[in-house]
Enzyme design. Sequence first.
Site, mmCIF file in Angstrom:
data_model
loop_
_atom_site.group_PDB
_atom_site.id
_atom_site.type_symbol
_atom_site.label_atom_id
_atom_site.label_comp_id
_atom_site.label_asym_id
_atom_site.label_seq_id
_atom_site.Cartn_x
_atom_site.Cartn_y
_atom_site.Cartn_z
ATOM 1 N N HIS A 156 -5.731 -2.833 -2.490
ATOM 2 C CA HIS A 156 -5.376 -1.888 -3.557
ATOM 3 C C HIS A 156 -5.366 -2.545 -4.932
ATOM 4 C CE1 HIS A 156 -4.208 1.221 -0.660
ATOM 5 N NE2 HIS A 156 -3.867 0.181 0.078
ATOM 6 N N SER A 160 0.779 -1.239 0.000
ATOM 7 C CA SER A 160 0.000 0.000 0.000
ATOM 8 C C SER A 160 0.810 1.288 0.000
ATOM 9 C CB SER A 160 -0.950 0.002 1.195
ATOM 10 O OG SER A 160 -0.230 -0.181 2.396
ATOM 11 N N LYS A 217 -11.630 1.704 -1.063
ATOM 12 C CA LYS A 217 -10.761 2.214 -2.125
ATOM 13 C C LYS A 217 -11.544 2.231 -3.448
ATOM 14 C CE LYS A 217 -7.280 0.561 0.977
ATOM 15 N NZ LYS A 217 -7.335 1.637 1.921
#
Length: 395
Positions: free
Chosen positions: A211, A183, A242
């Site tokens: 991610h 990340s 996200k």
Amino acid sequence: MDLFDKCYAFTRADEIKALDMYPYFTPIQEVIGNKVNVNGREMIMVGSNNYLGLLEHPGVKAAARAAIDRYGVATCGSRFLNGTLDLHVELEERLAKFMKREAAQTFSTGFQTNLGIIASLADREKDVIIADRQVHASIVDACRLSGARVLKYAHNDMEDMERMLATAPADAGKLIVVDGVFSMEGDLAPLPEIVRLAKKYGARIMCDEAHGIGVMGENGRGTPEHFGVEPDIDLVMGTFSKSFASLGGFVAGNAKVISYIKHHARSLIFSASITPASAATVLATLDIIESEPERRARLWQITRKMKAGFEAMGYDTGRTQTPIIPLIIRDDERAFMLWRFLREDGIFTNPVIYPAVPQGESLIRTSYSATHTDEELDQVLASFEKCGRLLGILK
Ligand SMILES: Cc1ncc(COP(=O)(O)O)c(C=O)c1O
């Protein structure tokens, strides 16, 4: 000795605030596309994980509003008891289908997802967890919580991983845990080699795709899809905070394993379920992830442009292979100075220092959205060039 003595002695944050160098907990007053209003000042946001730019999508907002109208603003209970809505069940079925897995289970945050998976599966003193040294804090805490033996290997070092696997007792249950996309620095776990070693030593693999989902792979199913190893990754975890532009997390995998987690994960059973608006947001963004691959294509175009732009100026972008582009500064003070110069220039970034990255690796983390315009991106590049030169980071 008073338990609170350490709190009264903690002055570091106030000292940094007094120098106007404090970068954390910054209140944002308004979000307008990829710009945010901070203290009455418009800034271009390049510090968000809103990868597909869905945070403000009109259809997504309408879905969240409709869910509030139908179910109210919260569930006021755990999934286990009164907090399961048909919306949660629909979402889990959709996620399992999207991820091409037998089943999926949602949790209230990604952090709780990792706590729940690892602490329910890895038994105290019996099982062994083999984890990369740079996995997310939620995985580190989950390993501690499980009480299982934890063997950490040097970041992405497959020889070290094999050494760890070889030291684990042959009859112990073994779980390899990695971030598919790391990340802070945006590099990838070498999944094909991890799969090879897992097979050799009889270990299961869990991949944190916080991610990766929406970003990696032709259909956005993350790094296992990117590397073509999906059938060999036992559990894939994702967060809604996200690409899905919401709040919550999920795990997808074999139906029996998901059922076990569902009935044993304390972070699920003893915590309220995600709000109706959060669940509806994920369903709406999932529709867009499936039907608008052009968003992912644009995100990658932006990623290439920004990486090439930063490197041409002389910045070190490390080992990134994703829309997370770190500018590696190494020295904490210079990283904070660069962050501050950028802030004054209207660019919102995140300074990252130890322990979020190893000592001496402090960096400015930037990350991009499919909806960033070329004009915004050019302004970001120009600002980084100007500030980098002023500080002598760029020659
Ligand atoms: C790799 C990784 N895993 C897990 C999490 C936790 O997700 P959440 O923000 O949903 O708690 C994050 C987010 O910070 C992350 O970056």
